[in-house]
Design an enzyme around this catalytic site. Structure first.
Site, PDB file in Angstrom:
ATOM      1  N   TYR A  51      21.137  67.983  21.742  1.00  0.00           N
ATOM      2  CA  TYR A  51      20.738  68.779  22.907  1.00  0.00           C
ATOM      3  C   TYR A  51      21.948  69.041  23.810  1.00  0.00           C
ATOM      4  O   TYR A  51      22.549  68.107  24.353  1.00  0.00           O
ATOM      5  CB  TYR A  51      19.614  68.095  23.699  1.00  0.00           C
ATOM      6  CG  TYR A  51      18.330  67.909  22.883  1.00  0.00           C
ATOM      7  CD1 TYR A  51      18.138  68.563  21.676  1.00  0.00           C
ATOM      8  CD2 TYR A  51      17.318  67.082  23.336  1.00  0.00           C
ATOM      9  CE1 TYR A  51      16.977  68.394  20.931  1.00  0.00           C
ATOM     10  CE2 TYR A  51      16.146  66.903  22.609  1.00  0.00           C
ATOM     11  CZ  TYR A  51      15.992  67.560  21.402  1.00  0.00           C
ATOM     12  OH  TYR A  51      14.845  67.388  20.663  1.00  0.00           O
ATOM     13  N   GLN A 161       8.197  61.886  14.933  1.00  0.00           N
ATOM     14  CA  GLN A 161       8.078  62.897  15.988  1.00  0.00           C
ATOM     15  C   GLN A 161       7.941  64.265  15.320  1.00  0.00           C
ATOM     16  O   GLN A 161       8.791  64.664  14.529  1.00  0.00           O
ATOM     17  CB  GLN A 161       9.329  62.852  16.870  1.00  0.00           C
ATOM     18  CG  GLN A 161       9.181  63.712  18.102  1.00  0.00           C
ATOM     19  CD  GLN A 161      10.424  63.711  18.973  1.00  0.00           C
ATOM     20  OE1 GLN A 161      11.075  64.737  19.125  1.00  0.00           O
ATOM     21  NE2 GLN A 161      10.748  62.570  19.560  1.00  0.00           N
TER      22      GLN A 161
END
Ligand code: NAP
Length: 276
Positions: A51, A161
């Site tokens: 990110y 996830q």
């Protein structure tokens, strides 16, 4: 904020956490928003080395400074780095950016080309060294999950996830049951379809009747199953506050049935989970 057991780890984690993808656009606001989320019990923080090419981990580091003990901190290694040595080096870089000496959970971001056994060996090494408390996976379909559990042994994989929102319920067919079978927590990402979510009529109706915003109803639906968690991302404080409210909202069976009808889970498919 409801907390529930995170797979078989014995740790309780808030059902609604905070995502951090694309949070680097306004650093000061991001730090304030994350901290407001902590105040409201959204202490499960999901980040990744990917990110903002590390910039988001630095922002998270600033937000958790002085509050590390309150937070369940999760980061991820990109598959390209997930060799035995590469995973260890990536984790050490993440720890430096986050300003902490350990992660609560470290994930393989998606299945890649390095042999899974090498990544697992690195995760276990990091666990023995105290640099991570536990580890998990992300974007693993049922077959991938069976493989990682077979290689790692029972009770080692903390979570998977995966993409999960009202318009994309594919995980409910095979992935969620497989996670449940193996005691693996299911963390649903992009619960608002990465911001593309438009509250439809049925949610508006339920929301009005319950005196709760439609997005809270959506999050409550996505966390109705006892092994699931959601990690919405919100850079705006008003959004953080709204999302946190979902942690106390329980839908009735009738409300769940109506949402299920309006957003059917779709055709079962075993392989290749959709990703954003
Ligand atoms: P998302 O949470 O589905 O949507 C984020 C968008 O929704 C942002 O534009 C945000 O706006 C907006 N929003 C949030 N709360 C809102 C509210 N109450 N009312 C109105 N708008 C609201 O998207 P996401 O970031 O893709 O997913 C969440 C997290 O999951 C990520 O940040 C990341 O941590 C994780 N993730 C993981 C993977 C993976 O491969 N493992 C992939 C994707 C995402 P503002 O920011 O302006 O508040």
């Amino acid at each position: 904020m409801e907390q529930r057991l995170f797979g078989r780890t014995g740790i309780r984690v808030p059902v609604i956490g905070q995502g951090t993808w694309l949070l680097e656009k306004d650093r000061a606001q991001a730090v304030t928003a994350l901290r407001r989320g902590f105040d409201l019990g959204m202490t499960h923080i999901d980040t990744a080395e990917m990110y903002g090419s590390g910039a988001v981990e630095e922002i998270v580091g600033e937000a958790i400074a002085g509050r590390r003990d309150e937070v369940f901190l999760v980061s991820k290694v990109v598959p390209q780095n997930a060799s035995r040595q590469g995973t260890i080096r990536a984790c050490e870089r993440s720890l430096r950016r986050l300003g902490t000496d350990s992660l609560d959970c470290y994930l393989l971001h998606w299945p890649g080309n390095h042999p899974l056994a090498e990544t697992i060996a690195a995760f276990e090494h990091l666990t023995r060294d105290g640099k991570i408390k536990r580890w998990g996976v992300s974007n693993f379909d049922e077959e991938d999950l069976e493989e990682v559990v077979r290689l790692a042994g029972p009770g080692r994989v903390a979570c998977n996830q995966v993409l999960y929102h009202l318009g994309e319920r594919a995980i409910e067919h095979y992935v969620l049951p497989a996670c449940e079978r193996h005691g693996v927590a299911v963390v649903g990402y992009s619960p608002f379809g990465q911001g593309r979510f438009k509250p439809p009529r049925v949610l508006d109706e339920i929301a009005r009747a319950r005196g709760a915003p439609p997005r809270q109803v959506a999050l409550a639906f996505l966390t109705r199953h006892p092994v699931t968690f959601a990690i919405p991302k919100a850079g705006q404080i008003a959004h953080v506050e709204e999302n946190a409210g979902a942690g106390a909202l329980r839908l009735t069976d009738e409300e769940i049935r109506r949402i299920d009808q309006a957003f059917p889970a779709g055709r079962p498919r075993r392989r290749s989970l959709p990703t954003l």
